[in-house]
Design a protein around this motif. Sequence first.
Motif, short mmCIF file in Angstrom:
data_model
loop_
_atom_site.label_atom_id
_atom_site.label_comp_id
_atom_site.label_asym_id
_atom_site.label_seq_id
_atom_site.Cartn_x
_atom_site.Cartn_y
_atom_site.Cartn_z
N LEU A 255 0.81 -1.21 0.00
CA LEU A 255 0.00 0.00 0.00
C LEU A 255 0.84 1.26 0.00
O LEU A 255 0.39 2.32 -0.46
N ASN A 256 2.06 1.18 0.49
CA ASN A 256 2.90 2.37 0.63
C ASN A 256 3.11 3.10 -0.69
O ASN A 256 3.16 4.33 -0.73
N SER A 257 3.22 2.37 -1.78
CA SER A 257 3.48 3.00 -3.08
C SER A 257 2.21 3.47 -3.77
O SER A 257 2.30 4.17 -4.79
N GLN A 258 1.05 3.09 -3.25
CA GLN A 258 -0.20 3.45 -3.91
C GLN A 258 -1.01 4.50 -3.14
O GLN A 258 -1.65 5.36 -3.75
N ALA A 259 -0.99 4.43 -1.82
CA ALA A 259 -1.82 5.30 -1.00
C ALA A 259 -1.18 6.67 -0.81
O ALA A 259 0.04 6.80 -0.81
N SER A 260 -2.02 7.68 -0.63
CA SER A 260 -1.52 9.00 -0.25
C SER A 260 -1.21 9.05 1.22
O SER A 260 -0.26 9.71 1.64
N LEU A 261 -2.01 8.35 2.03
CA LEU A 261 -1.79 8.29 3.47
C LEU A 261 -2.35 6.97 3.99
O LEU A 261 -3.43 6.55 3.58
N ILE A 262 -1.59 6.31 4.86
CA ILE A 262 -2.02 5.07 5.50
C ILE A 262 -2.07 5.31 7.00
O ILE A 262 -1.09 5.77 7.60
N VAL A 263 -3.22 5.01 7.61
CA VAL A 263 -3.39 5.18 9.05
C VAL A 263 -3.74 3.83 9.65
O VAL A 263 -4.90 3.42 9.62
N GLY A 325 7.63 13.61 1.18
CA GLY A 325 7.18 12.85 0.04
C GLY A 325 7.32 11.35 0.17
O GLY A 325 6.91 10.61 -0.72
N LYS A 326 7.91 10.86 1.27
CA LYS A 326 8.09 9.43 1.47
C LYS A 326 7.46 8.94 2.77
O LYS A 326 7.70 7.82 3.19
N GLN A 327 6.66 9.79 3.38
CA GLN A 327 6.10 9.47 4.70
C GLN A 327 4.59 9.29 4.59
O GLN A 327 3.82 10.17 4.95
N THR A 328 4.19 8.15 4.06
CA THR A 328 2.77 7.91 3.82
C THR A 328 2.07 7.22 5.00
O THR A 328 0.86 7.10 4.99
N ASP A 495 6.12 10.55 12.31
CA ASP A 495 7.24 10.69 13.23
C ASP A 495 8.12 9.45 13.16
O ASP A 495 7.80 8.46 12.50
N THR A 496 9.24 9.50 13.85
CA THR A 496 10.24 8.44 13.75
C THR A 496 9.84 7.15 14.41
O THR A 496 10.49 6.12 14.22
N SER A 497 8.75 7.14 15.19
CA SER A 497 8.29 5.87 15.75
C SER A 497 7.82 4.93 14.65
O SER A 497 7.85 3.71 14.81
N VAL A 498 7.37 5.50 13.51
CA VAL A 498 7.01 4.66 12.36
C VAL A 498 8.22 3.86 11.89
O VAL A 498 8.13 2.67 11.59
N MET A 499 9.37 4.52 11.84
CA MET A 499 10.60 3.84 11.44
C MET A 499 10.90 2.68 12.38
O MET A 499 11.20 1.56 11.93
N ASN A 500 10.80 2.91 13.67
CA ASN A 500 11.10 1.86 14.65
C ASN A 500 10.12 0.70 14.56
O ASN A 500 10.51 -0.47 14.66
N GLU A 527 12.87 0.36 2.97
CA GLU A 527 12.78 1.66 2.30
C GLU A 527 11.76 2.55 3.00
O GLU A 527 11.96 3.77 3.11
N ILE A 528 10.65 1.95 3.45
CA ILE A 528 9.67 2.73 4.20
C ILE A 528 10.30 3.32 5.45
O ILE A 528 10.16 4.52 5.75
N ALA A 529 11.03 2.49 6.20
CA ALA A 529 11.68 2.95 7.43
C ALA A 529 12.67 4.07 7.14
O ALA A 529 12.76 5.05 7.89
N GLU A 530 13.40 3.94 6.05
CA GLU A 530 14.41 4.96 5.70
C GLU A 530 13.76 6.31 5.42
O GLU A 530 14.36 7.36 5.65
N GLY A 531 12.51 6.29 4.93
CA GLY A 531 11.82 7.55 4.65
C GLY A 531 11.53 8.37 5.88
O GLY A 531 11.24 9.57 5.78
N TYR A 532 11.62 7.77 7.05
CA TYR A 532 11.39 8.49 8.31
C TYR A 532 12.71 8.85 8.99
O TYR A 532 12.73 9.22 10.16
N ARG A 533 13.80 8.75 8.25
CA ARG A 533 15.10 9.17 8.75
C ARG A 533 15.54 10.47 8.09
O ARG A 533 16.44 11.14 8.57
#
Length: 545
Positions: A255-263, A325-328, A495-500, A527-533
């Motif tokens: 979903l990360n590459s398709q959605a504008s925002l994922i909650v 642009g990478k934090q969906t 926020d960076t908790s998404v990365m963790n 790659e998703i985690a890296e977007g929050y760094r």
Amino acid sequence: MREIITLQLGQQSNYVATHFWNTQESYFTYGADEESPVDHDVHFRPGLGADGTETYMPRTVIYDLKGGFGTLRQLNALYDTKDDASAASLWSGQTAIHRQQPIEASAYQQSLDTGQTPPELTTSAVRYWSDFNRVFFHPRSIIQLNEYELNSSLMPFEKWHMGEELFASLDKDHDLVDRDLRPFVEEADQMQGIQVMTGLDDAWGGFAAKYMERLRDEYGKTPLWVFGVQEPVRGLPREKKMLKLVNKARALAELNSQASLIVPLSLPESPLPSSIRLDPSSPWHVSALFAAAIESTTLYTRLKTTDRLYSSNLGNMTDLLNVFGKQTIANIEMSSVGKPKSQQNGANGGGLALNGRGEHISSAYDDVPEDGSETGSQKGMLSLDVDLSSPQDLSLDPGRRRGRKRHVFSQVQTYRGPEDPEDKRKEDENSREAGYGMRRRTKVHDYRSTVPFPIIDSYPKIFRDVRRSTTDADDEDDDKPPREFLPMRTALSTDTSVMNKVKALRTAVVRSIGLEDRETVGNELAEIAEGYREGWDSGSDEDDD
């Protein structure tokens, strides 16, 4: 007209969406001297019933398995016809009709049909999401998938590939987006986006991923918001928990590459505050908590544009949150505002309470003390008492370094309810300080409304601090019962908790994913985690960049 089309995928999401639609229905006003603050055209569509009656129904498409709709029929009182569809068959011979034993309507639904006062709902009385549904749906909104049966013990709809294969099979025969969604899109004058409510940790995650690919192909620049609902896992066998984690990991990766925002939404495993009491085994209760957070966070996308200061849309809120642009993926938190702040500091009364991430709960404009707990918060940021963003995923990686504060890239804060004089005072102080040369923190985006969260008879009594409308209560000529409501705060943040959490999830499940997909899913999660760094110094413990 800022229309939003809703897509509901699966039993979990339909529970949440039913609470959502019941709340929208409660905003309708029928007196000449009453005006609703909500623009109903955003989520409802006008139409004509079978007898020419004007109708107003949700802009939604509802998918569920065989048996998942309970007593809800595709044809309802507004669209019912006496002609049986089987009579139009080209077959001229004899026909044999086999019918299953119909599900008996709940007492609540029966009272709505007869116009009587509905009885109080209980967890045992709610068997399906349709048992507490208060709105009529257009026949085109109801899509039953007969390939699987709800709660089947022989072939449960719980594995990722089942959802992928089901969508591929149905789409090949019918083109689901063209058949089911496009009619609602074509009715919209100026669609602001599509909100998708889906199960994230079962086969519906695979179904949603394939559906999102088609949506992105068809509506390339349209904001697509995904609310991913997860079931409580406490008490499940270890293999079931791992299956759900694998499904979630694959869903986020796809979903990360398709959605504008994922909650993502998940009931925290840490104890809830004393102001909330719910049964975690009841989908009716759990979905009510999720729906309150979703409905409050998105309230500002459907307020009438006369309130331009606090009116927004899905595209604008996406831009506010996804700063690089990478934090969906965004975290969502909520807090009911029923008691004074001094009484909200935990059940034991000692010190500040902690939320699911181990953060001290703070109110707006407060600084969080740095005392060596796992995380802190930047100035102006909210840490609310109910973290619905799967904080338990942080514990999946036992080797993770603790004690570092989360860095918030952007946060959308909302408050709904009567004006809080204390918050107003602090807001004025912040504005004066900003005028004396202090840098304004544009990463905090504040939305406010005097429209509280309505507590209606279909909503479970999970909140202890519900208030009653004094205006209704004091009106002796009004036969309606006093209206109950609840002031509420929410915070939607990247926020960076998404990365963790994504790193911990990857570590926990990567060996359980099939060899053919392991590398792809693992790389996508990394790659998703890296977007929050990006955009901050990962080696610094300072609050500010």
